[in-house]
Enzyme design. Structure first.
Site, short mmCIF file in Angstrom:
data_model
loop_
_atom_site.label_atom_id
_atom_site.label_comp_id
_atom_site.label_asym_id
_atom_site.label_seq_id
_atom_site.Cartn_x
_atom_site.Cartn_y
_atom_site.Cartn_z
N ARG A 1 1.96 -32.21 -0.81
CA ARG A 1 1.03 -31.29 -1.45
C ARG A 1 1.31 -29.82 -1.13
O ARG A 1 0.84 -28.94 -1.85
CB ARG A 1 -0.40 -31.70 -1.16
CG ARG A 1 -0.71 -33.03 -1.89
CD ARG A 1 -2.08 -33.58 -1.59
NE ARG A 1 -2.30 -33.94 -0.21
CZ ARG A 1 -2.00 -35.12 0.32
NH1 ARG A 1 -1.49 -36.08 -0.41
NH2 ARG A 1 -2.24 -35.36 1.59
N GLU B 1 -0.48 -41.09 14.54
CA GLU B 1 -1.46 -41.88 15.28
C GLU B 1 -0.80 -43.12 15.89
O GLU B 1 -1.04 -43.47 17.03
CB GLU B 1 -2.60 -42.29 14.34
CG GLU B 1 -3.76 -42.93 15.06
CD GLU B 1 -4.92 -43.23 14.14
OE1 GLU B 1 -5.92 -43.80 14.63
OE2 GLU B 1 -4.84 -42.92 12.93
#
Length: 183
Positions: A70, A107
């Site tokens: 993006r 993560e």
């Protein structure tokens, strides 16, 4: 650290209201910030680009580095408007030429960001652009990659900041400019 543009500019409210929140996407517990609805609103999209251009037009930036994917939406119009080149920062094995890469933590595990060798030159001044800062890992990797080849990162710019994930803190001394904060 640079703070958000603030509510004093009426364009911020339009931008904020054009971002759709999708609960539990891509997994339960995530409140996904969907910028595709911002892109469907030409006024909000233009306001977003204009706010960044107004901020960066006089900062002698020669490179706008956009983070996949993006950052590729917001980076090119900013680069064109301020007279800078656009450099895509991509996921591994997406660029066809010789690349340099920087690993960063996720993560669960790690990922890499890459750019073409020779896309930037030592001494250039860069703006790093993405749609959103969450934990800050991707922005930090982009900064490290640019600095490794002698580029000065002037600032990072994101449309949205997820403040609760404290990504801003990972940027250390690098300024971050965001238009909309989401908590």
């Amino acid at each position: 650290m640079e703070e958000s543009k603030g509510k004093e500019d009426p364009r911020i409210a339009r931008i904020s209201s054009s971002i759709r929140i999708i609960p539990d996407f891509p997994k339960p517990g995530i409140m996904f910030q969907d910028i595709t609805t911002l892109l469907l609103d030409p006024k909000a999209f233009k306001d977003t680009i204009d706010l960044f251009v107004e901020r960066y037009k006089d900062k002698k930036i020669s490179v706008v580095a956009g983070i996949e994917a993006r950052g590729f939406i917001f980076g090119p119009p900013i680069a064109l408007a301020i007279g800078a080149k656009f450099v895509p920062m991509r996921k591994p094995r997406k660029l066809p030429g010789k690349v340099i890469s920087e690993e960063y933590s996720l993560e669960y595990g790690t990922d890499k960001i890459e750019m073409h060798v020779g896309a930037v030159q030592e001494g250039e001044r860069a703006l790093v652009v993405d749609d959103l800062i969450a934990t800050g890992g991707t922005l930090c990797a982009a900064i490290r990659l640019l600095e490794r080849v002698g580029v000065t990162v002037v600032e990072c710019a994101c449309v949205i900041e997820l403040e609760e994930l404290k990504g801003r803190e990972k940027l250390s001394d690098k300024p971050l400019f965001v238009l909309v904060s989401s908590t």
